[in-house]
Design a protein around this motif. Structure first.
Motif, short mmCIF file in Angstrom:
data_model
loop_
_atom_site.label_atom_id
_atom_site.label_comp_id
_atom_site.label_asym_id
_atom_site.label_seq_id
_atom_site.Cartn_x
_atom_site.Cartn_y
_atom_site.Cartn_z
N ARG A 158 -1.59 -59.47 101.28
CA ARG A 158 -0.32 -59.90 100.71
C ARG A 158 -0.54 -61.06 99.75
NH1 ARG A 158 4.18 -62.17 104.57
NH2 ARG A 158 2.68 -63.84 104.59
N SER A 191 1.56 -67.12 100.31
CA SER A 191 2.97 -67.00 100.66
C SER A 191 3.71 -68.31 100.42
CB SER A 191 3.11 -66.64 102.14
OG SER A 191 2.54 -65.39 102.40
N ILE A 207 7.54 -65.25 102.17
CA ILE A 207 7.58 -64.22 101.14
C ILE A 207 6.39 -64.47 100.21
CG2 ILE A 207 9.17 -65.60 99.75
CD1 ILE A 207 10.38 -62.95 98.72
N SER A 208 5.83 -63.40 99.69
CA SER A 208 4.67 -63.60 98.82
C SER A 208 5.07 -64.44 97.61
CB SER A 208 4.07 -62.26 98.37
OG SER A 208 4.85 -61.66 97.38
N THR A 209 4.19 -65.36 97.26
CA THR A 209 4.44 -66.25 96.12
C THR A 209 4.59 -65.43 94.84
OG1 THR A 209 3.25 -68.00 97.24
CG2 THR A 209 3.50 -68.22 94.85
N SER A 216 5.97 -62.53 94.56
CA SER A 216 7.33 -61.99 94.55
C SER A 216 8.33 -63.04 94.10
CB SER A 216 7.71 -61.47 95.93
OG SER A 216 6.91 -60.38 96.29
N SER A 220 8.03 -63.53 90.45
CA SER A 220 8.60 -62.38 89.74
C SER A 220 10.12 -62.48 89.65
CB SER A 220 8.20 -61.09 90.46
OG SER A 220 8.76 -59.98 89.83
N ILE A 221 10.76 -62.93 90.73
CA ILE A 221 12.21 -63.11 90.73
C ILE A 221 12.61 -64.12 89.64
CG2 ILE A 221 14.12 -64.10 92.07
CD1 ILE A 221 12.67 -62.88 94.59
N GLU A 250 18.57 -63.47 95.58
CA GLU A 250 17.40 -62.76 96.11
C GLU A 250 16.78 -63.44 97.33
OE1 GLU A 250 16.14 -59.80 95.15
OE2 GLU A 250 17.79 -59.60 93.74
#
Length: 166
Positions: free
Chosen positions: A63, A66, A79-81, A83, A86-87, A148
């Protein structure tokens, strides 16, 4: 060597990926064996425990790094860094004439992780006024992070790093 130190260091390991995986597995097996020897369970009670633990660690390594946050009710989550970045990038790119470059999101707030501090660099299309555009970026990022991740962005730092012409 802590498994997270190797992943989080950002440096390329000296070993190939397969060799690195075998080394990590061997180290983890040693830790598990040491722990298991302290209470001497029956062999049938430990069937598959080592492999389940190793699989959990491998899944975490795959993964990647995080970011640890908390819900509004105080429940921690990870949550993965990638991700999270990306948000934020998608929110920045939604603003006309702006392209996200680097993004850094750090847990903030009290308790830590109940909010986020966002630092980012952007490229702007030539002819765009920075001040009103920066406010549009802040609104967009703030709304997306809240929607999100369920936490507010308490600070959003923006650095215009480049200008481009379409």
């Amino acid at each position: 060597m802590d498994v997270n130190e190797q992943v989080g260091s950002g440096a390329e390991p000296d070993l190939t990926s397969a060799e690195s995986q075998r080394e990590s597995d061997a180290q983890l097996r040693g830790v598990i064996d040491e722990y298991m020897s302290t209470f001497q369970p029956e062999p049938e009670d430990t069937a598959g425990v080592r492999e389940r633990i190793l699989q959990l660690v491998r899944d975490d390594l795959y993964r990647g790094p995080s970011t640890n946050l908390q819900t509004g009710q105080g429940h921690p989550f990870s949550i993965s860094t990638a991700s999270v970045r990306s948000i934020v990038r998608n929110a920045v790119d939604a603003v006309d004439g702006i392209r996200a470059r680097s993004v850094d999101v750090e847990p903030a707030g009290d308790p830590k992780g109940s909010a986020a501090t966002v630092s980012l660099t952007v490229a702007m299309r030539a002819g765009i006024s920075f001040a009103p555009t920066a406010e549009a970026i802040r609104r967009s990022v703030s709304a997306e992070v809240l929607a999100e991740l369920g936490i507010p962005a308490n600070r959003i730092d923006i650095n215009a790093e480049d200008v481009y012409v379409d």
